[in-house]
Design a protein around this motif. Structure first.
Motif, PDB file in Angstrom:
ATOM      1  N   VAL A 213       0.816  -1.204   0.000  1.00 19.43           N
ATOM      2  CA  VAL A 213       0.000   0.000   0.000  1.00 19.43           C
ATOM      3  C   VAL A 213       0.858   1.267   0.000  1.00 19.43           C
ATOM      4  O   VAL A 213       0.546   2.233  -0.714  1.00 19.43           O
ATOM      5  N   GLN A 214       1.931   1.294   0.774  1.00 17.49           N
ATOM      6  CA  GLN A 214       2.746   2.500   0.847  1.00 17.49           C
ATOM      7  C   GLN A 214       3.470   2.776  -0.470  1.00 17.49           C
ATOM      8  O   GLN A 214       3.514   3.918  -0.953  1.00 17.49           O
ATOM      9  N   ALA A 215       4.013   1.735  -1.081  1.00 16.34           N
ATOM     10  CA  ALA A 215       4.697   1.913  -2.358  1.00 16.34           C
ATOM     11  C   ALA A 215       3.729   2.395  -3.445  1.00 16.34           C
ATOM     12  O   ALA A 215       4.085   3.244  -4.275  1.00 16.34           O
ATOM     13  N   MET A 216       2.504   1.902  -3.425  1.00 17.15           N
ATOM     14  CA  MET A 216       1.525   2.297  -4.425  1.00 17.15           C
ATOM     15  C   MET A 216       1.066   3.740  -4.189  1.00 17.15           C
ATOM     16  O   MET A 216       0.814   4.482  -5.136  1.00 17.15           O
ATOM     17  N   ARG A 217       0.983   4.147  -2.942  1.00 19.13           N
ATOM     18  CA  ARG A 217       0.586   5.528  -2.646  1.00 19.13           C
ATOM     19  C   ARG A 217       1.624   6.513  -3.189  1.00 19.13           C
ATOM     20  O   ARG A 217       1.269   7.543  -3.787  1.00 19.13           O
ATOM     21  N   TRP A 218       2.895   6.207  -2.982  1.00 21.37           N
ATOM     22  CA  TRP A 218       3.943   7.085  -3.492  1.00 21.37           C
ATOM     23  C   TRP A 218       3.908   7.129  -5.024  1.00 21.37           C
ATOM     24  O   TRP A 218       4.123   8.185  -5.642  1.00 21.37           O
ATOM     25  N   THR A 219       3.663   6.005  -5.646  1.00 20.10           N
ATOM     26  CA  THR A 219       3.623   5.958  -7.111  1.00 20.10           C
ATOM     27  C   THR A 219       2.418   6.722  -7.662  1.00 20.10           C
ATOM     28  O   THR A 219       2.534   7.515  -8.608  1.00 20.10           O
ATOM     29  N   LEU A 220       1.252   6.505  -7.062  1.00 21.66           N
ATOM     30  CA  LEU A 220       0.026   7.138  -7.559  1.00 21.66           C
ATOM     31  C   LEU A 220       0.016   8.648  -7.308  1.00 21.66           C
ATOM     32  O   LEU A 220      -0.686   9.387  -8.008  1.00 21.66           O
ATOM     33  N   ALA A 221       0.782   9.092  -6.318  1.00 25.30           N
ATOM     34  CA  ALA A 221       0.801  10.524  -6.002  1.00 25.30           C
ATOM     35  C   ALA A 221       1.355  11.363  -7.147  1.00 25.30           C
ATOM     36  O   ALA A 221       1.082  12.563  -7.244  1.00 25.30           O
ATOM     37  N   THR A 222       2.137  10.743  -8.029  1.00 24.81           N
ATOM     38  CA  THR A 222       2.732  11.471  -9.151  1.00 24.81           C
ATOM     39  C   THR A 222       1.933  11.313 -10.439  1.00 24.81           C
ATOM     40  O   THR A 222       2.351  11.817 -11.483  1.00 24.81           O
ATOM     41  N   MET A 223       0.797  10.630 -10.397  1.00 23.09           N
ATOM     42  CA  MET A 223       0.022  10.334 -11.604  1.00 23.09           C
ATOM     43  C   MET A 223      -1.194  11.227 -11.725  1.00 23.09           C
ATOM     44  O   MET A 223      -1.676  11.796 -10.728  1.00 23.09           O
ATOM     45  N   GLU A 224      -1.698  11.344 -12.941  1.00 24.56           N
ATOM     46  CA  GLU A 224      -2.901  12.113 -13.214  1.00 24.56           C
ATOM     47  C   GLU A 224      -4.137  11.222 -13.110  1.00 24.56           C
ATOM     48  O   GLU A 224      -4.041   9.998 -13.124  1.00 24.56           O
ATOM     49  N   ARG A 225      -5.293  11.858 -13.031  1.00 21.02           N
ATOM     50  CA  ARG A 225      -6.546  11.116 -12.934  1.00 21.02           C
ATOM     51  C   ARG A 225      -6.740  10.222 -14.167  1.00 21.02           C
ATOM     52  O   ARG A 225      -6.554  10.665 -15.301  1.00 21.02           O
ATOM     53  N   GLY A 226      -7.110   8.964 -13.918  1.00 20.34           N
ATOM     54  CA  GLY A 226      -7.311   8.008 -14.996  1.00 20.34           C
ATOM     55  C   GLY A 226      -6.115   7.114 -15.240  1.00 20.34           C
ATOM     56  O   GLY A 226      -6.234   6.093 -15.928  1.00 20.34           O
ATOM     57  N   GLU A 227      -4.957   7.435 -14.670  1.00 14.94           N
ATOM     58  CA  GLU A 227      -3.780   6.592 -14.823  1.00 14.94           C
ATOM     59  C   GLU A 227      -3.758   5.508 -13.746  1.00 14.94           C
ATOM     60  O   GLU A 227      -4.431   5.623 -12.721  1.00 14.94           O
ATOM     61  N   HIS A 228      -2.963   4.460 -13.978  1.00 12.70           N
ATOM     62  CA  HIS A 228      -2.911   3.359 -13.018  1.00 12.70           C
ATOM     63  C   HIS A 228      -1.515   2.764 -12.977  1.00 12.70           C
ATOM     64  O   HIS A 228      -0.688   2.982 -13.883  1.00 12.70           O
ATOM     65  N   CYS A 229      -1.253   2.006 -11.929  1.00 14.24           N
ATOM     66  CA  CYS A 229       0.007   1.286 -11.799  1.00 14.24           C
ATOM     67  C   CYS A 229      -0.290  -0.146 -11.386  1.00 14.24           C
ATOM     68  O   CYS A 229      -1.340  -0.425 -10.807  1.00 14.24           O
ATOM     69  N   VAL A 230       0.628  -1.063 -11.683  1.00 18.59           N
ATOM     70  CA  VAL A 230       0.433  -2.489 -11.398  1.00 18.59           C
ATOM     71  C   VAL A 230       1.686  -3.032 -10.713  1.00 18.59           C
ATOM     72  O   VAL A 230       2.806  -2.816 -11.188  1.00 18.59           O
ATOM     73  N   PHE A 231       1.472  -3.733  -9.581  1.00 18.92           N
ATOM     74  CA  PHE A 231       2.547  -4.431  -8.887  1.00 18.92           C
ATOM     75  C   PHE A 231       2.228  -5.928  -8.940  1.00 18.92           C
ATOM     76  O   PHE A 231       1.065  -6.314  -8.814  1.00 18.92           O
ATOM     77  N   LYS A 232       3.240  -6.758  -9.076  1.00 10.51           N
ATOM     78  CA  LYS A 232       3.054  -8.211  -9.112  1.00 10.51           C
ATOM     79  C   LYS A 232       3.884  -8.869  -8.027  1.00 10.51           C
ATOM     80  O   LYS A 232       5.064  -8.506  -7.827  1.00 10.51           O
ATOM     81  N   GLU A 233       3.279  -9.836  -7.330  1.00  9.68           N
ATOM     82  CA  GLU A 233       4.023 -10.580  -6.325  1.00  9.68           C
ATOM     83  C   GLU A 233       4.957 -11.556  -7.021  1.00  9.68           C
ATOM     84  O   GLU A 233       4.546 -12.308  -7.916  1.00  9.68           O
ATOM     85  N   GLU A 234       6.176 -11.568  -6.602  1.00  5.76           N
ATOM     86  CA  GLU A 234       7.193 -12.377  -7.271  1.00  5.76           C
ATOM     87  C   GLU A 234       6.884 -13.865  -7.152  1.00  5.76           C
ATOM     88  O   GLU A 234       6.637 -14.386  -6.055  1.00  5.76           O
ATOM     89  N   GLY A 235       6.850 -14.540  -8.300  1.00  5.69           N
ATOM     90  CA  GLY A 235       6.648 -15.983  -8.319  1.00  5.69           C
ATOM     91  C   GLY A 235       5.205 -16.436  -8.206  1.00  5.69           C
ATOM     92  O   GLY A 235       4.940 -17.641  -8.181  1.00  5.69           O
TER      93      GLY A 235
END
Length: 381
Positions: A213-235
């Motif tokens: 959650v914390q890593a995604m918050r930092w990433t989304l804070a720099t994005m505009e409305r309508g953009e998204h990010c994806v994280f995948k659990e390794e393996g």
């Protein structure tokens, strides 16, 4: 006995319609009231089990509903669990309902709470589980292995026969579970995959353990409305998706695509007061989630807001209240199935007028004389 329930429904609920001529052919209203009073106490032997199971007087109706759904229907590939309320403002505790729930966000917040599962292809209610209180729920299956929310999700789907574990590839439906934040967590996702072999999508709000959650918050804070990010659990086939709307939203999923999906329509208002809509881009997996998440709420709207037995068929017995709501669920299911499979009703809108038109057509059919060669004895059934 189904016809007798419909007779009482017609007396109390049916709006602005004439009574059929054969309404009291099978049973008088006075006799039906007496039958209903005794019926609320459950089958013979219920009174002997009340000390161990205070819900015994209604469990037989709920178990019958679940058994009939499992026997007559096969759950589809899209399932949605959520909460349902049975309104009750009477007494609770000794002499009253064993456990009273209050969920502030619900239209009818006080009463008996059920966790229910609706099928995404027809919209019918496939499973119900009474929320019997914290102590009794802690004794249920899977509670010794998983947290309460995870145990509830796995238990309901297992009892429905939705497990795809060990099935050959051509027999699997690749079921997708779409649920709200009460059910969604990393533990729920892993438990559903390990125990049942089904997929899951849901929003993450408070159950953030094991979620980035914390890593995604930092990433989304720099994005505009309508953009998204994806994280995948390794393996592992487990993804975390963050989407920027007015506020950022986080989702966990084991299936789907992050390619652009159908845009979300958001209503706005001009300076002169006129409304218009804007399109907000969103990934396909979130578009699918938001399209599937409302099946239980839709079912509850038909049952509580439109049929509204809690407002028109009053009772002082909590057992009767729950039994009536199970009957209302069956009636709503019949309407939804008619709209899915019967050409006359297929494609009709989800309006109160269409719903009551169906009910008014259904009541005379259920109260008509049974097709039997022994016509002299039908009046005594």
């Amino acid at each position: 006995m189904c016809a007798h329930w419909i007779i009482h429904l017609h007396i109390y609920v049916s709006p602005l319609s004439s009574l059929p001529s054969n309404l009291f052919r099978y049973i008088s209203k006075d006799r039906f009231d007496r039958v209903l009073r005794y019926w609320s106490r459950g089958p013979i032997g219920c009174e002997d089990t009340l000390s161990d199971n205070p819900w015994a007087e209604v469990n037989w109706v709920i178990d019958g509903h679940n058994e009939k759904r499992r026997k007559e229907f096969r759950a589809g590939s899209r399932l949605t669990p959520d909460e349902s309320m049975v309104t009750w403002t009477g007494s609770a505790g000794p002499g009253g309902i064993p456990h009273l729930s209050f969920i502030k966000r619900k239209p009818k917040p006080l009463g008996a709470e059920f966790k229910s599962v609706c099928d995404g292809s027809t919209g019918i209610c496939m499973f119900l589980e009474t929320q019997e209180g914290k102590v009794r729920m802690a004794r249920k299956m899977f509670c010794d292995t998983y947290p309460a929310t995870t145990a509830t999700t796995v238990r309901m789907l297992k009892k429905m026969g939705c497990s795809e574990k060990g099935l050959p590839a051509d027999k699997k439906l690749r079921r997708r579970i779409t649920a709200d934040s009460w059910f969604a967590s990393r533990k729920t996702v892993r438990a559903l995959e390990d125990c049942l072999g089904v997929n899951f999508t849901g929003p993450i709000k408070t159950a953030t353990r094991g979620f980035p959650v914390q890593a995604m918050r930092w990433t989304l804070a720099t994005m505009e409305r309508g953009e998204h990010c994806v994280f995948k659990e390794e393996g592992k086939d487990l993804w975390a998706i963050g989407w920027v709307d007015v506020h950022f939203k986080l989702y966990i999923t084991t299936h789907g695509h992050s390619a652009p999906g159908t845009p979300a329509l958001k209503k706005r208002q001009r300076a002169d007061g006129r409304n218009y809509k804007i399109q907000v881009p969103r990934p396909e997996v979130i578009a699918e989630y938001q399209a599937e998440m409302g099946w239980v709420d839709r079912h509850n709207r038909f049952r509580q807001a439109m049929l509204g037995l809690q407002d028109t068929w009053l009772t002082k017995r909590w057992q009767t209240r729950i039994q009536l709501e199970i009957f209302a669920i069956a009636l709503v299911d019949s309407f939804l199935l008619a709209r899915k499979f019967m050409p006359k009703w297929r494609g009709q809108p989800d309006t109160e007028g269409v719903f009551w038109k169906f009910v008014r057509k259904l009541i005379p059919q259920l109260t008509s004389a049974p097709r039997s060669s022994h016509t002299d004895h039908t009046g005594h059934r």
